[in-house]
Design a protein around this motif. Structure first.
Motif, PDB file in Angstrom:
ATOM      1  N   TYR A   1      58.891 -17.884  27.921  1.00 38.11           N
ATOM      2  CA  TYR A   1      60.068 -18.705  28.246  1.00 38.11           C
ATOM      3  C   TYR A   1      59.770 -20.193  28.193  1.00 38.11           C
ATOM      4  CZ  TYR A   1      62.455 -14.431  29.282  1.00 38.11           C
ATOM      5  OH  TYR A   1      63.042 -13.201  29.138  1.00 38.11           O
TER       6      TYR A   1
ATOM      7  N   ILE B   1      60.282 -20.919  24.556  1.00 39.50           N
ATOM      8  CA  ILE B   1      61.693 -21.046  24.197  1.00 39.50           C
ATOM      9  C   ILE B   1      62.210 -22.430  24.577  1.00 39.50           C
ATOM     10  CG2 ILE B   1      64.011 -20.189  24.703  1.00 39.50           C
ATOM     11  CD1 ILE B   1      62.855 -17.426  24.992  1.00 39.50           C
ATOM     12  N   GLU B   2      61.817 -22.924  25.760  1.00 39.69           N
ATOM     13  CA  GLU B   2      62.258 -24.245  26.191  1.00 39.69           C
ATOM     14  C   GLU B   2      61.759 -25.334  25.236  1.00 39.69           C
ATOM     15  OE1 GLU B   2      60.896 -24.760  30.130  1.00 39.69           O
ATOM     16  OE2 GLU B   2      62.230 -23.247  31.007  1.00 39.69           O
TER      17      GLU B   2
ATOM     18  N   LYS C   1      55.670 -16.630  19.224  1.00 42.20           N
ATOM     19  CA  LYS C   1      55.581 -15.781  20.410  1.00 42.20           C
ATOM     20  C   LYS C   1      54.379 -14.846  20.307  1.00 42.20           C
ATOM     21  CE  LYS C   1      58.815 -12.326  18.568  1.00 42.20           C
ATOM     22  NZ  LYS C   1      60.079 -11.615  18.800  1.00 42.20           N
TER      23      LYS C   1
ATOM     24  N   GLU D   1      73.712 -15.386  24.029  1.00 41.98           N
ATOM     25  CA  GLU D   1      72.648 -16.345  24.317  1.00 41.98           C
ATOM     26  C   GLU D   1      71.576 -15.723  25.215  1.00 41.98           C
ATOM     27  OE1 GLU D   1      72.078 -20.840  26.239  1.00 41.98           O
ATOM     28  OE2 GLU D   1      74.067 -19.930  26.070  1.00 41.98           O
ATOM     29  N   LYS D   2      72.011 -14.982  26.242  1.00 43.09           N
ATOM     30  CA  LYS D   2      71.049 -14.315  27.126  1.00 43.09           C
ATOM     31  C   LYS D   2      70.306 -13.202  26.397  1.00 43.09           C
ATOM     32  CE  LYS D   2      73.034 -15.030  31.719  1.00 43.09           C
ATOM     33  NZ  LYS D   2      73.559 -14.341  32.932  1.00 43.09           N
TER      34      LYS D   2
ATOM     35  N   GLN E   1      69.433 -13.029  23.306  1.00 42.53           N
ATOM     36  CA  GLN E   1      68.429 -13.564  22.394  1.00 42.53           C
ATOM     37  C   GLN E   1      67.236 -14.174  23.116  1.00 42.53           C
ATOM     38  OE1 GLN E   1      71.212 -14.642  18.512  1.00 42.53           O
ATOM     39  NE2 GLN E   1      70.900 -16.203  20.060  1.00 42.53           N
ATOM     40  N   LYS E   2      67.262 -14.153  24.468  1.00 43.22           N
ATOM     41  CA  LYS E   2      66.113 -14.607  25.262  1.00 43.22           C
ATOM     42  C   LYS E   2      65.586 -13.483  26.149  1.00 43.22           C
ATOM     43  CE  LYS E   2      67.923 -19.348  25.557  1.00 43.22           C
ATOM     44  NZ  LYS E   2      68.351 -20.403  26.485  1.00 43.22           N
TER      45      LYS E   2
ATOM     46  N   ASN F   1      63.389 -15.028  19.552  1.00 37.92           N
ATOM     47  CA  ASN F   1      62.994 -15.386  20.910  1.00 37.92           C
ATOM     48  C   ASN F   1      62.974 -14.187  21.864  1.00 37.92           C
ATOM     49  OD1 ASN F   1      62.676 -18.128  20.315  1.00 37.92           O
ATOM     50  ND2 ASN F   1      64.853 -18.524  20.595  1.00 37.92           N
TER      51      ASN F   1
END
Length: 402
Positions: free
Chosen positions: A55, A58-59, A76, A138-139, A141-142, A206
């Motif tokens: 994470y 990702i940021e 990743k 969006e959630k 894909q993370k 991601n």
């Protein structure tokens, strides 16, 4: 829909949308896992770091700071957990799902087949993650995907002429998902009618993939690889090899020797087991989980939150009965689980066998306490039952004293 693919979606959308979620540090994740998973310190540490870095990555990839640092993109790092059955691989994933506020799905790889054949396509994994994220793209894909029983999709022997649609074919189909690609979710996999009119595309770049499997027999592959380096005149047979060939060696000692071989596992051993090199390359971190000894199994029975013993004690309290275990009985349960080679998974079945008759007698009876001993676990005698004093007897005794 196949029930073999389980979705952990209770943690989705728990926090208010306007609040920014705070990413727990690796130490905080590790501390949370310690409350539920006994032992496996190295595996918990690696998993905590992998999730935190995922994470953070990702940021950074979504921000402009990487341009200033000269880093164009951060890749990743997917994780592979391997070890004997009942060592806590699936429990680690379930505990992580409860700790984090991100969507997560647990997929059983045994139900997957190559596209066009009877079974689940690999796209169903992403579809389940989309459902776990409450259709928030969006959630999704993370999120995190946990590939359970990944060792069951190993390649078949090359001598067979039958097409391997549930082994190498599934591994080939998973490669793009692990690396990162756009996946179009078929309409038949989307239960919501509102989304069926428009095709849904999910980017897996991601999404963190954590694979796990027992990989039964891989320690023999590691052992044969190490023995080849010592073959020849003047070679010395190691103490581990001599102990494994000795019939007098106990099963628990054999597990400890196999654990030593598991610590030395590398990519070559996974390829020899039947995992294609491309799949191994996309799982750069391989974390072995060690087998559990008697002390660890007794701790699993009593110490964690929501422990098995605590669950059964509460079950008896509902019928106003106290359940007690002697120290010898706990050791006997652990020894029996080791003999059956089921690890922590076998603890509940042993308790069910021991307490079935008592759980049949207690409801609606005068039994106020049940004591489980080593003899009752071994089947030599039933658990000790204590009856509560009847109210009439207590009143009569009080009258005599007056």
């Amino acid at each position: 829909m196949n029930d073999n693919i389980r979705v952990e979606s209770s943690h989705v959308n728990q926090a208010p949308p306007q609040e920014e979620q705070v990413l727990p540090t690796p130490k905080e994740i590790f501390s949370y896992l310690n409350e539920f998973v006994i032992g496996q310190e190295h595996a918990k540490k690696v998993l905590s770091v992998a999730i935190y870095n995922h994470y953070r990555r990702i940021e950074v990839n979504l921000s402009e700071e990487k341009r200033l640092s000269g880093v164009s993109k951060m890749d990743k790092t997917n994780v592979l957990l391997l070890g004997p059955t009942g060592t806590g691989k699936t429990l680690l994933a379930q505990s992580v799902a409860e700790c984090l506020k991100v969507p997560m799905t647990i997929c059983d790889c045994t139900s997957l087949t190559q596209a066009g054949y009877v079974g689940e396509d690999v796209e169903s994994i992403v579809a389940k993650l989309l459902i776990a994220s409450d259709f928030n793209l969006e959630k999704c894909q993370k999120g995190i995907v946990f590939l359970d029983e990944v060792d069951k999709i190993s390649m078949r022997s090359k001598e067979t002429s039958v097409r391997d649609v549930s082994g190498e074919g599934v591994q080939q189909a998973l490669l793009k998902l692990l690396e990162g690609t756009l996946v179009t979710i078929p309409e038949r996999l989307i239960p919501s009618r509102k989304l069926r009119s428009d095709p849904v595309q999910v980017d897996t770049t991601n999404i963190l993939f954590i694979a796990s499997g027992a990989f039964g027999g891989i320690e023999k592959i590691v052992r044969s690889r190490k023995i080849k380096k010592t073959i020849g005149f003047g070679s010395v047979v190691s103490g581990e090899d001599a102990a494994l060939n000795d019939k007098k060696t106990s099963f628990q000692d054999q597990l400890k020797i196999n654990d030593k071989f598991l610590r030395d596992i590398d990519a070559e051993d996974l390829v020899n087991f039947g995992i294609i090199p491309e799949f191994v390359g996309r799982m750069p971190v391989a974390v072995p989980l060690m087998s559990l000894d008697r002390e660890a199994l007794v701790t699993i029975l009593t110490k964690p939150k929501n422990s098995i013993i605590a669950q059964y004690k509460y079950l008896f309290e509902l019928d106003e009965c106290k359940l007690t275990f002697t120290d010898d009985s706990l050791n006997a349960i652990a020894d029996l689980a080791i003999q059956k080679r089921t690890g922590a998974r076998g603890l509940r079945s042993i308790l069910e066998m021991t307490l079935t008759d008592v759980m049949f007698d207690v409801p609606g009876s005068d039994i106020c306490e049940v004591v489980v001993t080593r003899e009752s676990v071994e089947g030599k005698s039933p658990p000790i039952q204590k009856l509560r004093e009847k109210q009439s007897e207590v009143v009569s005794q009080q009258a005599v004293t007056v």
